[in-house]
Design a protein around this motif. Structure first.
Motif, PDB file in Angstrom:
ATOM      1  N   GLU A 157      37.653  43.861  39.556  1.00 17.31           N
ATOM      2  CA  GLU A 157      38.965  43.993  40.173  1.00 17.31           C
ATOM      3  C   GLU A 157      38.919  43.365  41.562  1.00 17.31           C
ATOM      4  N   TRP A 158      39.987  42.655  41.922  1.00 20.75           N
ATOM      5  CA  TRP A 158      40.093  41.951  43.206  1.00 20.75           C
ATOM      6  C   TRP A 158      39.021  40.865  43.309  1.00 20.75           C
ATOM      7  N   TYR A 159      38.790  40.149  42.224  1.00 20.58           N
ATOM      8  CA  TYR A 159      37.703  39.179  42.105  1.00 20.58           C
ATOM      9  C   TYR A 159      37.707  38.096  43.182  1.00 20.58           C
ATOM     10  N   LYS A 160      38.858  37.784  43.748  1.00 16.65           N
ATOM     11  CA  LYS A 160      38.926  36.692  44.721  1.00 16.65           C
ATOM     12  C   LYS A 160      38.065  36.964  45.956  1.00 16.65           C
ATOM     13  N   HIS A 161      37.736  38.222  46.187  1.00 19.03           N
ATOM     14  CA  HIS A 161      36.908  38.576  47.343  1.00 19.03           C
ATOM     15  C   HIS A 161      35.457  38.118  47.191  1.00 19.03           C
ATOM     16  N   ILE A 162      35.039  37.831  45.939  1.00 18.81           N
ATOM     17  CA  ILE A 162      33.660  37.363  45.717  1.00 18.81           C
ATOM     18  C   ILE A 162      33.656  36.105  44.846  1.00 18.81           C
ATOM     19  N   ILE A 163      34.700  35.335  44.915  1.00 19.57           N
ATOM     20  CA  ILE A 163      34.865  34.191  44.004  1.00 19.57           C
ATOM     21  C   ILE A 163      33.680  33.229  44.034  1.00 19.57           C
ATOM     22  N   ASP A 164      33.029  33.084  45.155  1.00 17.97           N
ATOM     23  CA  ASP A 164      31.882  32.168  45.241  1.00 17.97           C
ATOM     24  C   ASP A 164      30.671  32.669  44.456  1.00 17.97           C
ATOM     25  N   SER A 165      30.665  33.944  44.096  1.00 21.28           N
ATOM     26  CA  SER A 165      29.551  34.524  43.338  1.00 21.28           C
ATOM     27  C   SER A 165      29.779  34.489  41.834  1.00 21.28           C
ATOM     28  N   LEU A 166      30.936  34.008  41.389  1.00 17.16           N
ATOM     29  CA  LEU A 166      31.307  34.092  39.977  1.00 17.16           C
ATOM     30  C   LEU A 166      30.945  32.832  39.206  1.00 17.16           C
ATOM     31  N   PRO A 167      30.678  32.990  37.907  1.00 19.47           N
ATOM     32  CA  PRO A 167      30.398  31.815  37.082  1.00 19.47           C
ATOM     33  C   PRO A 167      31.667  30.991  36.861  1.00 19.47           C
ATOM     34  N   CYS A 190      37.989  38.816  35.198  1.00 20.88           N
ATOM     35  CA  CYS A 190      38.419  38.943  36.582  1.00 20.88           C
ATOM     36  C   CYS A 190      39.859  39.418  36.612  1.00 20.88           C
ATOM     37  N   LEU A 191      40.119  40.506  37.344  1.00 18.54           N
ATOM     38  CA  LEU A 191      41.456  41.090  37.396  1.00 18.54           C
ATOM     39  C   LEU A 191      42.023  41.035  38.809  1.00 18.54           C
ATOM     40  N   GLU A 192      43.306  40.760  38.873  1.00 16.30           N
ATOM     41  CA  GLU A 192      44.024  40.728  40.145  1.00 16.30           C
ATOM     42  C   GLU A 192      45.384  41.377  39.910  1.00 16.30           C
ATOM     43  N   GLY A 193      45.943  41.957  40.944  1.00 18.92           N
ATOM     44  CA  GLY A 193      47.266  42.571  40.857  1.00 18.92           C
ATOM     45  C   GLY A 193      47.432  43.598  41.945  1.00 18.92           C
ATOM     46  N   ASP A 194      48.688  43.900  42.249  1.00 21.93           N
ATOM     47  CA  ASP A 194      48.982  44.903  43.275  1.00 21.93           C
ATOM     48  C   ASP A 194      48.417  46.260  42.898  1.00 21.93           C
ATOM     49  N   ASP A 239      35.019  47.039  41.725  1.00 26.94           N
ATOM     50  CA  ASP A 239      36.202  46.908  42.573  1.00 26.94           C
ATOM     51  C   ASP A 239      35.676  46.369  43.895  1.00 26.94           C
ATOM     52  N   VAL A 240      35.934  45.090  44.133  1.00 24.83           N
ATOM     53  CA  VAL A 240      35.336  44.422  45.292  1.00 24.83           C
ATOM     54  C   VAL A 240      36.340  44.192  46.425  1.00 24.83           C
ATOM     55  N   TYR A 241      37.414  44.947  46.403  1.00 24.38           N
ATOM     56  CA  TYR A 241      38.468  44.792  47.399  1.00 24.38           C
ATOM     57  C   TYR A 241      37.919  44.845  48.826  1.00 24.38           C
ATOM     58  N   ARG A 242      36.997  45.769  49.060  1.00 24.64           N
ATOM     59  CA  ARG A 242      36.517  45.995  50.423  1.00 24.64           C
ATOM     60  C   ARG A 242      35.355  45.088  50.827  1.00 24.64           C
ATOM     61  N   LEU A 243      34.936  44.196  49.922  1.00 23.08           N
ATOM     62  CA  LEU A 243      33.787  43.345  50.240  1.00 23.08           C
ATOM     63  C   LEU A 243      34.163  42.071  50.984  1.00 23.08           C
ATOM     64  N   ASN A 244      35.233  41.433  50.577  1.00 26.62           N
ATOM     65  CA  ASN A 244      35.749  40.229  51.235  1.00 26.62           C
ATOM     66  C   ASN A 244      34.652  39.235  51.610  1.00 26.62           C
ATOM     67  N   GLY A 245      34.001  38.689  50.574  1.00 27.47           N
ATOM     68  CA  GLY A 245      33.027  37.634  50.801  1.00 27.47           C
ATOM     69  C   GLY A 245      31.605  38.079  51.048  1.00 27.47           C
ATOM     70  N   ILE A 246      31.335  39.371  51.021  1.00 29.31           N
ATOM     71  CA  ILE A 246      29.976  39.838  51.291  1.00 29.31           C
ATOM     72  C   ILE A 246      29.319  40.423  50.043  1.00 29.31           C
ATOM     73  N   SER A 296      38.514  54.210  38.743  1.00 32.34           N
ATOM     74  CA  SER A 296      38.346  53.121  39.699  1.00 32.34           C
ATOM     75  C   SER A 296      37.075  53.284  40.529  1.00 32.34           C
ATOM     76  N   PRO A 297      36.308  52.200  40.651  1.00 31.37           N
ATOM     77  CA  PRO A 297      35.113  52.239  41.496  1.00 31.37           C
ATOM     78  C   PRO A 297      35.402  51.824  42.947  1.00 31.37           C
ATOM     79  N   THR A 298      36.606  52.089  43.423  1.00 28.38           N
ATOM     80  CA  THR A 298      37.024  51.642  44.749  1.00 28.38           C
ATOM     81  C   THR A 298      36.022  52.019  45.835  1.00 28.38           C
ATOM     82  N   PHE A 299      35.542  53.240  45.823  1.00 32.31           N
ATOM     83  CA  PHE A 299      34.677  53.696  46.910  1.00 32.31           C
ATOM     84  C   PHE A 299      33.196  53.515  46.622  1.00 32.31           C
ATOM     85  N   THR A 300      32.854  53.216  45.355  1.00 29.53           N
ATOM     86  CA  THR A 300      31.452  53.026  44.999  1.00 29.53           C
ATOM     87  C   THR A 300      31.119  51.554  44.728  1.00 29.53           C
TER      88      THR A 300
END
Length: 149
Positions: A104-114, A31-35, A78-85, A59-63
């Motif tokens: 990348e941006w793992y916190k957006h799907i943290i509930d789905s992670l092991p 899981c990666l995080e950073g500006d 890259d789950v930046y744009r998912l925010n919980g979905i 980067s898979p930002t758009f895919t």
């Protein structure tokens, strides 16, 4: 377990990725995080190369996700744009497979992670210098200890 490591330039990031690659296994979750511009995708590129991926990794930002074949399949998200979905995209089907999953941006799907996972926050310290804040959860604690040297 929490440890920090400095990388001074892209060569150091490549060295770190090479070292990390010796610890990955089927089902590994990173899981990666950073500006923006911190080096999340750069680390993923070097890690992919270290596990035998010849394709250009970008980067898979758009895919949302790209899949690459190497010694292990690499599921680069890259789950930046998912925010919980994330569940709407069936990402768990890949997170729990026998490949290397880099999120990348793992916190957006943290509930789905092991529970067991390696978290690296990359903090910009200068034009090329980065601070890697590593946290191992569960079985990943020993990996953090090994990577901090």
């Amino acid at each position: 377990m929490y440890k920090e490591r400095i990388v001074n330039n892209v060569e150091d990031m490549n060295d770190f990725a090479q070292q990390l690659s010796t610890h990955v296994f089927p089902g590994f979750v990173l899981c990666l995080e950073g500006d923006l511009g911190a080096g999340k995708t750069t680390l993923t590129k070097y890690l992919g190369k270290a596990i035998g991926i010849d394709d250009m990794i970008n980067s898979p930002t758009f895919t949302i996700m790209k899949i690459y074949e190497g010694k292990l399949p690499l599921y680069h998200m890259d789950v930046y744009r998912l925010n919980g979905i994330g569940a709407d995209y069936d990402l768990e089907d890949y997170i729990y497979r026998d490949g290397l999953c880099v999120i990348e941006w793992y916190k957006h799907i943290i509930d789905s992670l092991p529970e067991d996972r390696l978290v690296i926050e990359i903090e910009i310290q200068g034009p090329t210098k980065r601070l890697l804040k590593m946290e191992g959860h569960g079985t990943y604690e020993a990996i953090v200890e090994a990577l901090s040297n």
